[in-house]
Write a protein that holds these residues in place. Structure first.
Motif, PDB file in Angstrom:
ATOM      1  N   PRO A   1      16.455  78.268  74.968  1.00 35.37           N
ATOM      2  CA  PRO A   1      15.237  78.058  75.745  1.00 35.37           C
ATOM      3  C   PRO A   1      15.323  78.762  77.099  1.00 35.37           C
ATOM      4  CG  PRO A   1      16.586  76.084  75.749  1.00 35.37           C
ATOM      5  CD  PRO A   1      17.256  77.087  74.836  1.00 35.37           C
ATOM      6  N   ALA A   2      14.174  78.970  77.715  1.00 34.18           N
ATOM      7  CA  ALA A   2      14.147  79.575  79.047  1.00 34.18           C
ATOM      8  C   ALA A   2      14.873  78.664  80.028  1.00 34.18           C
ATOM      9  CB  ALA A   2      12.709  79.785  79.478  1.00 34.18           C
ATOM     10  N   GLU A   3      15.498  79.269  81.022  1.00 35.38           N
ATOM     11  CA  GLU A   3      16.209  78.494  82.026  1.00 35.38           C
ATOM     12  C   GLU A   3      15.273  78.118  83.165  1.00 35.38           C
ATOM     13  OE1 GLU A   3      19.632  80.654  83.307  1.00 35.38           O
ATOM     14  OE2 GLU A   3      20.596  80.518  81.362  1.00 35.38           O
ATOM     15  N   LEU A   4      15.569  76.983  83.776  1.00 35.23           N
ATOM     16  CA  LEU A   4      14.805  76.557  84.944  1.00 35.23           C
ATOM     17  C   LEU A   4      15.261  77.339  86.166  1.00 35.23           C
ATOM     18  CD1 LEU A   4      14.908  72.645  84.677  1.00 35.23           C
ATOM     19  CD2 LEU A   4      12.912  74.105  84.433  1.00 35.23           C
ATOM     20  N   PRO A   5      14.345  77.652  87.058  1.00 35.17           N
ATOM     21  CA  PRO A   5      14.770  78.237  88.336  1.00 35.17           C
ATOM     22  C   PRO A   5      15.460  77.152  89.166  1.00 35.17           C
ATOM     23  CG  PRO A   5      12.405  77.827  88.349  1.00 35.17           C
ATOM     24  CD  PRO A   5      12.896  77.523  86.957  1.00 35.17           C
ATOM     25  N   ILE A   6      16.136  77.555  90.230  1.00 29.17           N
ATOM     26  CA  ILE A   6      16.873  76.625  91.084  1.00 29.17           C
ATOM     27  C   ILE A   6      15.983  75.468  91.545  1.00 29.17           C
ATOM     28  CG2 ILE A   6      18.048  76.372  93.319  1.00 29.17           C
ATOM     29  CD1 ILE A   6      19.733  77.735  91.159  1.00 29.17           C
ATOM     30  N   GLU A   7      14.762  75.758  91.930  1.00 30.15           N
ATOM     31  CA  GLU A   7      13.855  74.703  92.397  1.00 30.15           C
ATOM     32  C   GLU A   7      13.610  73.666  91.303  1.00 30.15           C
ATOM     33  OE1 GLU A   7      12.940  78.042  92.463  1.00 30.15           O
ATOM     34  OE2 GLU A   7      13.576  78.353  94.534  1.00 30.15           O
ATOM     35  N   GLY A   8      13.477  74.130  90.074  1.00 27.95           N
ATOM     36  CA  GLY A   8      13.290  73.215  88.951  1.00 27.95           C
ATOM     37  C   GLY A   8      14.510  72.355  88.715  1.00 27.95           C
ATOM     38  N   LEU A   9      15.697  72.960  88.819  1.00 29.98           N
ATOM     39  CA  LEU A   9      16.938  72.196  88.663  1.00 29.98           C
ATOM     40  C   LEU A   9      17.073  71.152  89.767  1.00 29.98           C
ATOM     41  CD1 LEU A   9      19.475  74.957  87.602  1.00 29.98           C
ATOM     42  CD2 LEU A   9      18.558  73.109  86.184  1.00 29.98           C
ATOM     43  N   GLU A  10      16.678  71.503  90.981  1.00 28.38           N
ATOM     44  CA  GLU A  10      16.728  70.538  92.084  1.00 28.38           C
ATOM     45  C   GLU A  10      15.786  69.369  91.825  1.00 28.38           C
ATOM     46  OE1 GLU A  10      15.862  73.028  95.442  1.00 28.38           O
ATOM     47  OE2 GLU A  10      17.963  73.618  95.687  1.00 28.38           O
ATOM     48  N   THR A  11      14.621  69.650  91.282  1.00 25.20           N
ATOM     49  CA  THR A  11      13.670  68.586  90.943  1.00 25.20           C
ATOM     50  C   THR A  11      14.244  67.679  89.862  1.00 25.20           C
ATOM     51  OG1 THR A  11      11.780  69.954  91.551  1.00 25.20           O
ATOM     52  CG2 THR A  11      11.347  68.113  90.055  1.00 25.20           C
ATOM     53  N   VAL A  12      14.835  68.287  88.839  1.00 28.70           N
ATOM     54  CA  VAL A  12      15.444  67.509  87.760  1.00 28.70           C
ATOM     55  C   VAL A  12      16.582  66.651  88.307  1.00 28.70           C
ATOM     56  CG1 VAL A  12      16.825  67.703  85.650  1.00 28.70           C
ATOM     57  CG2 VAL A  12      14.763  69.084  85.917  1.00 28.70           C
TER      58      VAL A  12
ATOM     59  N   ASP B   1      17.005  65.500  91.380  1.00 28.01           N
ATOM     60  CA  ASP B   1      16.437  64.414  92.181  1.00 28.01           C
ATOM     61  C   ASP B   1      15.845  63.322  91.295  1.00 28.01           C
ATOM     62  OD1 ASP B   1      17.164  65.744  94.505  1.00 28.01           O
ATOM     63  OD2 ASP B   1      15.152  66.559  94.872  1.00 28.01           O
ATOM     64  N   THR B   2      15.121  63.729  90.266  1.00 30.07           N
ATOM     65  CA  THR B   2      14.520  62.768  89.338  1.00 30.07           C
ATOM     66  C   THR B   2      15.594  61.955  88.637  1.00 30.07           C
ATOM     67  OG1 THR B   2      12.620  64.213  88.977  1.00 30.07           O
ATOM     68  CG2 THR B   2      13.031  62.524  87.301  1.00 30.07           C
ATOM     69  N   LEU B   3      16.649  62.620  88.187  1.00 27.14           N
ATOM     70  CA  LEU B   3      17.745  61.933  87.501  1.00 27.14           C
ATOM     71  C   LEU B   3      18.466  60.975  88.439  1.00 27.14           C
ATOM     72  CD1 LEU B   3      19.451  61.557  84.968  1.00 27.14           C
ATOM     73  CD2 LEU B   3      20.768  63.581  85.642  1.00 27.14           C
ATOM     74  N   ALA B   4      18.757  61.408  89.653  1.00 21.75           N
ATOM     75  CA  ALA B   4      19.448  60.545  90.619  1.00 21.75           C
ATOM     76  C   ALA B   4      18.619  59.300  90.918  1.00 21.75           C
ATOM     77  CB  ALA B   4      19.741  61.324  91.897  1.00 21.75           C
ATOM     78  N   GLN B   5      17.323  59.466  91.108  1.00 18.71           N
ATOM     79  CA  GLN B   5      16.458  58.323  91.389  1.00 18.71           C
ATOM     80  C   GLN B   5      16.394  57.370  90.191  1.00 18.71           C
ATOM     81  OE1 GLN B   5      12.720  60.024  92.619  1.00 18.71           O
ATOM     82  NE2 GLN B   5      13.586  60.865  94.497  1.00 18.71           N
ATOM     83  N   ALA B   6      16.341  57.924  88.983  1.00 16.72           N
ATOM     84  CA  ALA B   6      16.276  57.088  87.784  1.00 16.72           C
ATOM     85  C   ALA B   6      17.584  56.323  87.577  1.00 16.72           C
ATOM     86  CB  ALA B   6      15.965  57.947  86.559  1.00 16.72           C
ATOM     87  N   ILE B   7      18.721  56.958  87.844  1.00 15.17           N
ATOM     88  CA  ILE B   7      20.013  56.274  87.735  1.00 15.17           C
ATOM     89  C   ILE B   7      20.074  55.131  88.741  1.00 15.17           C
ATOM     90  CG2 ILE B   7      22.495  56.531  88.182  1.00 15.17           C
ATOM     91  CD1 ILE B   7      22.248  59.329  86.851  1.00 15.17           C
ATOM     92  N   ASP B   8      19.616  55.367  89.962  1.00 14.13           N
ATOM     93  CA  ASP B   8      19.561  54.301  90.965  1.00 14.13           C
ATOM     94  C   ASP B   8      18.652  53.166  90.511  1.00 14.13           C
ATOM     95  OD1 ASP B   8      21.300  55.676  92.636  1.00 14.13           O
ATOM     96  OD2 ASP B   8      19.705  56.414  93.961  1.00 14.13           O
ATOM     97  N   GLN B   9      17.507  53.522  89.941  1.00  8.78           N
ATOM     98  CA  GLN B   9      16.555  52.514  89.480  1.00  8.78           C
ATOM     99  C   GLN B   9      17.131  51.701  88.323  1.00  8.78           C
ATOM    100  OE1 GLN B   9      12.703  54.108  88.524  1.00  8.78           O
ATOM    101  NE2 GLN B   9      11.971  52.198  87.656  1.00  8.78           N
ATOM    102  N   ALA B  10      17.854  52.348  87.417  1.00 11.73           N
ATOM    103  CA  ALA B  10      18.449  51.637  86.276  1.00 11.73           C
ATOM    104  C   ALA B  10      19.516  50.655  86.736  1.00 11.73           C
ATOM    105  CB  ALA B  10      19.047  52.642  85.288  1.00 11.73           C
ATOM    106  N   GLY B  11      20.233  51.012  87.792  1.00 11.01           N
ATOM    107  CA  GLY B  11      21.306  50.146  88.293  1.00 11.01           C
ATOM    108  C   GLY B  11      22.595  50.362  87.524  1.00 11.01           C
ATOM    109  N   PRO B  12      23.708  49.968  88.134  1.00 13.37           N
ATOM    110  CA  PRO B  12      25.021  50.222  87.530  1.00 13.37           C
ATOM    111  C   PRO B  12      25.198  49.614  86.133  1.00 13.37           C
ATOM    112  CG  PRO B  12      25.257  49.287  89.740  1.00 13.37           C
ATOM    113  CD  PRO B  12      23.796  49.293  89.416  1.00 13.37           C
ATOM    114  N   GLU B  13      24.596  48.450  85.906  1.00  8.75           N
ATOM    115  CA  GLU B  13      24.782  47.768  84.617  1.00  8.75           C
ATOM    116  C   GLU B  13      23.987  48.418  83.485  1.00  8.75           C
ATOM    117  OE1 GLU B  13      21.261  46.290  86.621  1.00  8.75           O
ATOM    118  OE2 GLU B  13      23.308  46.411  87.344  1.00  8.75           O
TER     119      GLU B  13
END
Length: 63
Positions: free
Chosen positions: A4-15, A17-29
């Protein structure tokens, strides 16, 4: 393997950030469950088991 096509750096940064926020929202457990669900959803969207396996091996490198 489909390449598949690769994401540009800006897209990777968005991904990232989204992943980090979702991991925080899910919580450690619930982080592991969240990541497994996310991986399965993305594997299904990717529709290429061999490419998914390649991504898993790549992600395991240098942990």
């Amino acid at each position: 393997m489909n390449t598949p096509a690769e994401l540009p750096i800006e897209g990777l940064e968005t991904v990232y950030d989204t992943l980090a926020q979702a991991i925080d929202q899910a919580g450690p457990e619930k982080t592991a469950l969240f990541l497994v669900k996310l991986a399965l959803l993305n594997a299904n969207a990717l529709a290429d088991a061999a490419l998914f396996q390649h991504h898993v091996r790549s992600a395991l490198q240098d942990l």
